[in-house]
Design an enzyme around this catalytic site. Structure first.
Site, PDB file in Angstrom:
ATOM      1  N   THR A   1     116.042 185.031  66.778  1.00  0.00           N
ATOM      2  CA  THR A   1     115.941 186.393  66.529  1.00  0.00           C
ATOM      3  C   THR A   1     114.517 186.833  66.489  1.00  0.00           C
ATOM      4  O   THR A   1     113.506 186.151  66.634  1.00  0.00           O
ATOM      5  CB  THR A   1     116.244 186.529  65.054  1.00  0.00           C
ATOM      6  OG1 THR A   1     117.412 185.949  64.675  1.00  0.00           O
ATOM      7  CG2 THR A   1     115.933 187.924  64.358  1.00  0.00           C
TER       8      THR A   1
ATOM      9  N   SER B   1     121.308 191.024  65.443  1.00  0.00           N
ATOM     10  CA  SER B   1     122.541 190.882  66.100  1.00  0.00           C
ATOM     11  C   SER B   1     122.517 190.987  67.590  1.00  0.00           C
ATOM     12  O   SER B   1     123.354 190.122  68.172  1.00  0.00           O
ATOM     13  CB  SER B   1     123.370 192.056  65.480  1.00  0.00           C
ATOM     14  OG  SER B   1     123.358 191.909  63.929  1.00  0.00           O
TER      15      SER B   1
ATOM     16  N   GLY C   1     113.155 179.780  60.612  1.00  0.00           N
ATOM     17  CA  GLY C   1     113.107 178.548  59.614  1.00  0.00           C
ATOM     18  C   GLY C   1     112.278 177.457  60.037  1.00  0.00           C
ATOM     19  O   GLY C   1     112.398 177.165  61.367  1.00  0.00           O
TER      20      GLY C   1
ATOM     21  N   ARG D   1     132.555 179.247  24.934  1.00  0.00           N
ATOM     22  CA  ARG D   1     131.987 180.295  24.381  1.00  0.00           C
ATOM     23  C   ARG D   1     133.017 181.313  23.656  1.00  0.00           C
ATOM     24  O   ARG D   1     134.241 181.368  24.286  1.00  0.00           O
ATOM     25  CB  ARG D   1     131.418 181.217  25.455  1.00  0.00           C
ATOM     26  CG  ARG D   1     130.879 182.833  24.857  1.00  0.00           C
ATOM     27  CD  ARG D   1     129.637 182.399  24.365  1.00  0.00           C
ATOM     28  NE  ARG D   1     129.027 183.887  23.970  1.00  0.00           N
ATOM     29  CZ  ARG D   1     128.064 183.624  23.094  1.00  0.00           C
ATOM     30  NH1 ARG D   1     127.592 182.646  22.399  1.00  0.00           N
ATOM     31  NH2 ARG D   1     127.522 184.911  22.559  1.00  0.00           N
TER      32      ARG D   1
ATOM     33  N   GLY E   1     124.789 186.930  28.908  1.00  0.00           N
ATOM     34  CA  GLY E   1     123.370 186.944  29.082  1.00  0.00           C
ATOM     35  C   GLY E   1     122.941 185.629  29.364  1.00  0.00           C
ATOM     36  O   GLY E   1     122.106 185.342  30.273  1.00  0.00           O
TER      37      GLY E   1
ATOM     38  N   THR F   1     124.190 187.412  56.091  1.00  0.00           N
ATOM     39  CA  THR F   1     123.592 188.181  57.278  1.00  0.00           C
ATOM     40  C   THR F   1     123.193 186.824  58.252  1.00  0.00           C
ATOM     41  O   THR F   1     123.315 187.262  59.477  1.00  0.00           O
ATOM     42  CB  THR F   1     121.923 188.737  56.661  1.00  0.00           C
ATOM     43  OG1 THR F   1     122.448 189.698  55.891  1.00  0.00           O
ATOM     44  CG2 THR F   1     121.455 189.122  57.906  1.00  0.00           C
TER      45      THR F   1
ATOM     46  N   GLU G   1     123.149 183.427  60.538  1.00  0.00           N
ATOM     47  CA  GLU G   1     124.255 182.942  61.419  1.00  0.00           C
ATOM     48  C   GLU G   1     125.258 184.093  61.637  1.00  0.00           C
ATOM     49  O   GLU G   1     126.659 183.755  61.867  1.00  0.00           O
ATOM     50  CB  GLU G   1     124.870 181.835  60.609  1.00  0.00           C
ATOM     51  CG  GLU G   1     124.024 180.609  60.631  1.00  0.00           C
ATOM     52  CD  GLU G   1     123.926 179.751  62.236  1.00  0.00           C
ATOM     53  OE1 GLU G   1     124.772 180.269  62.886  1.00  0.00           O
ATOM     54  OE2 GLU G   1     123.162 178.984  62.293  1.00  0.00           O
TER      55      GLU G   1
ATOM     56  N   ASP H   1     125.570 188.547  61.460  1.00  0.00           N
ATOM     57  CA  ASP H   1     125.762 189.463  60.427  1.00  0.00           C
ATOM     58  C   ASP H   1     127.426 189.625  60.191  1.00  0.00           C
ATOM     59  O   ASP H   1     128.236 189.885  60.983  1.00  0.00           O
ATOM     60  CB  ASP H   1     125.352 190.885  60.729  1.00  0.00           C
ATOM     61  CG  ASP H   1     125.597 191.943  59.888  1.00  0.00           C
ATOM     62  OD1 ASP H   1     124.993 192.097  58.878  1.00  0.00           O
ATOM     63  OD2 ASP H   1     126.563 192.731  60.356  1.00  0.00           O
TER      64      ASP H   1
HETATM   65  C1  LIG Z   1     116.250 183.902  55.330  1.00  0.00           C
HETATM   66  C2  LIG Z   1     116.422 184.077  56.898  1.00  0.00           C
HETATM   67  C3  LIG Z   1     116.470 182.908  57.750  1.00  0.00           C
HETATM   68  C4  LIG Z   1     116.597 183.180  59.251  1.00  0.00           C
HETATM   69  N1  LIG Z   1     116.443 182.191  59.979  1.00  0.00           N
HETATM   70  C5  LIG Z   1     116.386 182.289  61.279  1.00  0.00           C
HETATM   71  C6  LIG Z   1     116.384 181.068  62.085  1.00  0.00           C
HETATM   72  O1  LIG Z   1     116.052 180.108  61.716  1.00  0.00           O
HETATM   73  N2  LIG Z   1     116.204 181.615  63.451  1.00  0.00           N
HETATM   74  C7  LIG Z   1     116.754 182.667  63.842  1.00  0.00           C
HETATM   75  O2  LIG Z   1     116.520 183.015  65.122  1.00  0.00           O
HETATM   76  N3  LIG Z   1     116.944 183.801  63.073  1.00  0.00           N
HETATM   77  C8  LIG Z   1     116.960 183.548  61.818  1.00  0.00           C
HETATM   78  N4  LIG Z   1     117.194 184.606  61.108  1.00  0.00           N
HETATM   79  C9  LIG Z   1     117.606 185.723  61.597  1.00  0.00           C
HETATM   80  C10 LIG Z   1     118.953 186.520  61.235  1.00  0.00           C
HETATM   81  O3  LIG Z   1     119.877 185.649  62.098  1.00  0.00           O
HETATM   82  C11 LIG Z   1     119.155 187.789  61.581  1.00  0.00           C
HETATM   83  O4  LIG Z   1     118.593 188.276  60.381  1.00  0.00           O
HETATM   84  C12 LIG Z   1     120.610 188.346  61.584  1.00  0.00           C
HETATM   85  O5  LIG Z   1     121.048 188.071  62.867  1.00  0.00           O
HETATM   86  C13 LIG Z   1     120.936 189.772  61.586  1.00  0.00           C
HETATM   87  O6  LIG Z   1     119.853 190.500  62.577  1.00  0.00           O
HETATM   88  P1  LIG Z   1     118.855 191.632  62.033  1.00  0.00           P
HETATM   89  O7  LIG Z   1     118.190 190.874  60.777  1.00  0.00           O
HETATM   90  O8  LIG Z   1     118.099 192.118  63.050  1.00  0.00           O
HETATM   91  O9  LIG Z   1     119.899 192.552  61.318  1.00  0.00           O
HETATM   92  P2  LIG Z   1     120.625 193.823  62.381  1.00  0.00           P
HETATM   93  O10 LIG Z   1     121.344 193.458  63.468  1.00  0.00           O
HETATM   94  O11 LIG Z   1     119.403 194.735  62.794  1.00  0.00           O
HETATM   95  O12 LIG Z   1     121.743 194.772  61.477  1.00  0.00           O
HETATM   96  C14 LIG Z   1     121.222 195.570  60.592  1.00  0.00           C
HETATM   97  C15 LIG Z   1     122.485 196.281  59.822  1.00  0.00           C
HETATM   98  O13 LIG Z   1     123.109 196.839  61.033  1.00  0.00           O
HETATM   99  C16 LIG Z   1     124.580 196.673  61.308  1.00  0.00           C
HETATM  100  N5  LIG Z   1     124.953 196.542  62.344  1.00  0.00           N
HETATM  101  C17 LIG Z   1     124.128 195.838  63.707  1.00  0.00           C
HETATM  102  N6  LIG Z   1     124.882 196.194  64.806  1.00  0.00           N
HETATM  103  C18 LIG Z   1     126.180 196.733  64.345  1.00  0.00           C
HETATM  104  C19 LIG Z   1     127.222 197.035  65.300  1.00  0.00           C
HETATM  105  N7  LIG Z   1     127.365 196.885  66.406  1.00  0.00           N
HETATM  106  N8  LIG Z   1     128.145 197.875  64.590  1.00  0.00           N
HETATM  107  C20 LIG Z   1     128.041 198.172  63.085  1.00  0.00           C
HETATM  108  N9  LIG Z   1     127.036 197.615  62.539  1.00  0.00           N
HETATM  109  C21 LIG Z   1     125.963 197.145  62.884  1.00  0.00           C
HETATM  110  C22 LIG Z   1     124.695 195.380  60.499  1.00  0.00           C
HETATM  111  O14 LIG Z   1     125.948 194.993  59.874  1.00  0.00           O
HETATM  112  C23 LIG Z   1     123.375 195.564  59.316  1.00  0.00           C
HETATM  113  O15 LIG Z   1     124.131 195.959  58.190  1.00  0.00           O
HETATM  114  C24 LIG Z   1     117.016 184.355  59.542  1.00  0.00           C
HETATM  115  C25 LIG Z   1     116.960 185.384  58.824  1.00  0.00           C
HETATM  116  C26 LIG Z   1     116.939 185.567  57.429  1.00  0.00           C
HETATM  117  C27 LIG Z   1     117.097 186.742  56.470  1.00  0.00           C
END
Ligand SMILES: Cc1cc2nc3c(=O)[nH]c(=O)nc-3n(C[C@H](O)[C@H](O)[C@H](O)COP(=O)(O)OP(=O)(O)OC[C@H]3O[C@@H](n4cnc5c(N)ncnc54)[C@H](O)[C@@H]3O)c2cc1C
Length: 630
Positions: free
Chosen positions: A132, A138, A171, A304, A395, A416, A418, A420
């Site tokens: 990412t 995504s 990570g 409870r 509570g 989100t 692995e 979204d």
């Molecule tokens: C705690 C954490 C750990 C992570 N660890 C790793 C890691 O180790 N390595 C790594 O590579 N990544 C990692 N990630 C990244 C994670 O894989 C991404 O956050 C995830 O793939 C989503 O990408 P984004 O955050 O850019 O969201 P976006 O893709 O920007 O999505 C934002 C919103 O837009 C919507 N959306 C996007 N495209 C479309 C579409 N075509 N149609 C309709 N709706 C859409 C989505 O549903 C979502 O609601 C991590 C993220 C977190 C929060």
């Protein structure tokens, strides 16, 4: 009845391993540390990770010739069970052995395996999976980090061309990682060859960033604070030619590019497809966390008491209220259903990834689709169920000492990472509507336009589990007007199949009609329809897995309970989707009302078994310790 009869069915193919891992978990009690600072929590998790490495469990998923266990399904199952305990530990282990180790194993070749796998398994080489970027999550096909080959020095130069290309949320990056699998656009001879993976050292032995590598810390998160998520920026970082994980594409010394897969897009999606283990593991861990939440809530609900019933000196146990049963029992039923679907999925993954010969593309894509669908539904279910369990404990549920708020915060992001969930469900629908013909994971406007134009004319429902049994049940299903039809398994399956076929065909027609205009607009406008097609498909696949599990059950009493639970899964699904069934003339108004009554009836019947049902999850006692339970 002894819960073990149900546990046997839940444990499925890897029963022995599950027992072993549960025993290990009880003995080591990788339990939540509470009230630690971010740094102390990270230290604790790393320490636990080293202990976990010593158990040998993380070796399971790696090839035998390098000291692994050669048991792909087993490795997912043991990871899933970590979802019963501290979820930062589960995620950090997923990053090290699933994502980082998995990428080296599946995208690399012998040279990489010989050099790194043993150190990765031992945690001697902590690593990251850096896909990412700040600008692309995504849509990973359009990552902007570059790896440019320099034939003079026979090195790749890794660069972050602009701030949006910074690797983000990674990570193991902020504190512990020494090396990262970095996904970047490969450029050689001035030509871009699409996204490839490279092994890039990021820290020296002292833990200091290497020259040209800038490392940032994502800081405190909404949960999972024992994991050190960070940011990586590369300034002309040079790595040898061999750093390219070259299973699917290679660069010769002179810079000539070669690949067994011609198209850049196809190659990239094939690479992604091999990496689905992480996605499947997250689905399983989400279900484990939901099971733990339900076990806590049922135990609390049984002890409870609130309000007196007339004429009764003692107050009523809250689980005797129908509303309370309705909170927990349908959630338990769906958790069983998803647990069985997960078991089927892991079995399929094991079969396909352990096969000696290349598996046909249709099966591979069908597996990817199922993994995407089950991951989305299981993680959404976990989020909802943990919240419900929290509310069911009033509570007390809100106190950190009672675990549920911690589970809620830690599992939140499962929807989100692995993949979204919304994006994943679109991929599921796309696979169904093209009969897995098209590039599965490509959601770019161009691919979507092609997809709109190329859908298959007739949708076919492919049964996924217990095919013969389901065929027999459906054939014997009574007609719509027979009494007792609601509890007939064949009728239920036929109804789910009919809904899926109808939604899919309607979606296909809508897209085709609209395709005469702008195909991207057509797809965009039909997204609601596309998503419901995926949802009802997964509901049906999950039901089939439940039917298959009942079929496997050899204990009559347990089978009776599972049958009731399966009815509850189906009927609460119908209840939620009543509007659709009424709108489409699948249920009459009076039958729709009788669905509500049937759910109530099942809740009442299953109430005495509530404890049995959650005991059957066989969650080690240390993970069910909570102040509210005394
Ligand atoms: C705690 C954490 C750990 C992570 N660890 C790793 C890691 O180790 N390595 C790594 O590579 N990544 C990692 N990630 C990244 C994670 O894989 C991404 O956050 C995830 O793939 C989503 O990408 P984004 O955050 O850019 O969201 P976006 O893709 O920007 O999505 C934002 C919103 O837009 C919507 N959306 C996007 N495209 C479309 C579409 N075509 N149609 C309709 N709706 C859409 C989505 O549903 C979502 O609601 C991590 C993220 C977190 C929060």
């Amino acid at each position: 009845m002894n819960p073990e009869a149900l546990t046997v069915v839940l444990d499925g193919q890897w029963a022995e391993l599950r027992r072993e891992v549960r025993k290990q978990l009880s003995e080591n009690a990788y339990d939540e540390p509470r009230d630690l600072s971010t740094e102390d929590y990270r230290v604790w998790v790393l320490d636990q990770l080293h202990k976990l490495a010593k158990t040998g469990q993380p070796r399971l998923g790696f090839a035998r010739e390098y000291g692994g266990g050669g048991d792909i399904g087993g490795s997912v199952v043991s990871f899933e069970l970590l979802g019963l305990g501290d979820l930062s530990l589960m995620v950090k282990s997923g990053v090290q052995w699933g994502l980082f180790g998995g990428a080296v194993q599946l995208l690399g070749t012998k040279q990489h395996h010989e050099r790194y796998l043993s150190r990765i398994m031992d945690l001697d080489l902590p690593g990251c999976f850096a896909m990412t970027e700040t600008g692309h999550g995504s849509d990973v096909q359009h990552l902007r980090t570059t790896a440019t080959y320099d034939p003079e020095t026979r090195q790749f130069v890794i660069d972050t061309p602009d701030p949006s290309a910074r690797k983000d949320y990674i990570g193991n990056a902020a504190r512990d990682g020494r090396m990262a699998v970095v996904f970047a656009q490969l450029v050689t001879g001035g030509e871009s060859r699409g996204v490839h993976a490279f092994l890039v050292p990021i820290r020296n032995e002292l833990g200091e960033p290497l020259p040209g590598v800038e490392i940032g810390d994502c800081g405190r998160k909404g949960g999972l604070n024992g994991v050190d998520n960070g940011r990586l920026t590369f300034r002309s970082v040079r790595v040898p030619r061999e750093a390219l994980l070259n299973r699917y594409g290679d660069v010769a010394e002179d810079g000539t590019y070669s690949s067994p897969i011609e198209s850049d897009g196809r190659r990239f999606f094939t690479m992604l497809g091999t990496l689905i283990r992480g996605r499947i593991s997250v689905a399983g861990a989400a279900t484990s966390a939901a099971e733990r939440a339900l076990a806590l809530a049922v135990r609390y609900g049984e002890q409870r008491r609130q309000f007196n019933a007339p004429g009764d000196a003692e107050e009523v146990v809250v689980l005797d209220y129908r509303a309370h049963q309705r909170k927990l029992l349908p959630a338990i039923a769906k958790t069983y259903a998803l647990h069985f679907a997960q078991e089927e999925l892991v079995r399929k993954l094991h079969e396909i990834q352990s096969a000696e010969e290349e598996v046909d593309e249709h099966s591979q894509r069908e597996l990817e689709s199922r993994a995407a669908g089950i991951k989305a539904m299981a993680t959404w279910h976990a989020t909802k169920t943990i919240q419900t369990a929290r509310e069911a404990c009033g509570g007390a549920g809100y106190l950190a000492a009672n675990v549920l708020t911690v589970l809620k915060a830690d599992t939140d992001v499962f929807t989100t990472f692995e993949g979204d969930n919304t994006v994943l469900l679109q991929l599921v629908a796309k696979g169904l509507l093209t009969n897995y013909r098209d590039h599965f994971s490509d959601l770019s406007p161009l691919a979507m336009a092609r997809f709109v134009a190329e859908q298959v004319v007739e949708t076919v429902i492919e049964r996924t589990a217990a095919r013969k049994v389901i065929e027999r049940l459906v054939d014997a299903a009574p007609g719509r007007d027979d009494d007792g039809v609601l509890f007939d398994r064949g009728w239920q399956v036929a109804l789910f199949e009919d809904r899926e076929k109808h939604v899919l065909e309607g979606c296909a027609r809508r897209l085709r009609r609209a395709a005469e205009g702008d195909p991207f607009e057509a797809f965009n406008d039909a997204q609601d329809h596309v998503l419901s097609a995926a949802r009802v498909h997964v509901d049906r696949v999950v039901l089939e897995a439940f039917v298959a599990a009942i079929e496997r059950c050899e204990d009559d009493e347990a089978r009776g309970v599972l049958n009731q639970l399966c009815d509850l899964y189906v009927l609460s699904n119908l209840e939620e989707d009543r509007a659709w069934f009424l709108e489409h003339g699948r249920l009459t108004a009076s039958r729709a009302k009788s669905v509500i009554a049937a759910v109530n009836e099942l809740c009442a019947k299953l109430r005495p078994d509530a404890r049995l049902l959650v005991d059957a999850f066989a969650i080690p006692e240390p993970f069910l310790r909570a102040e509210m339970l005394g």
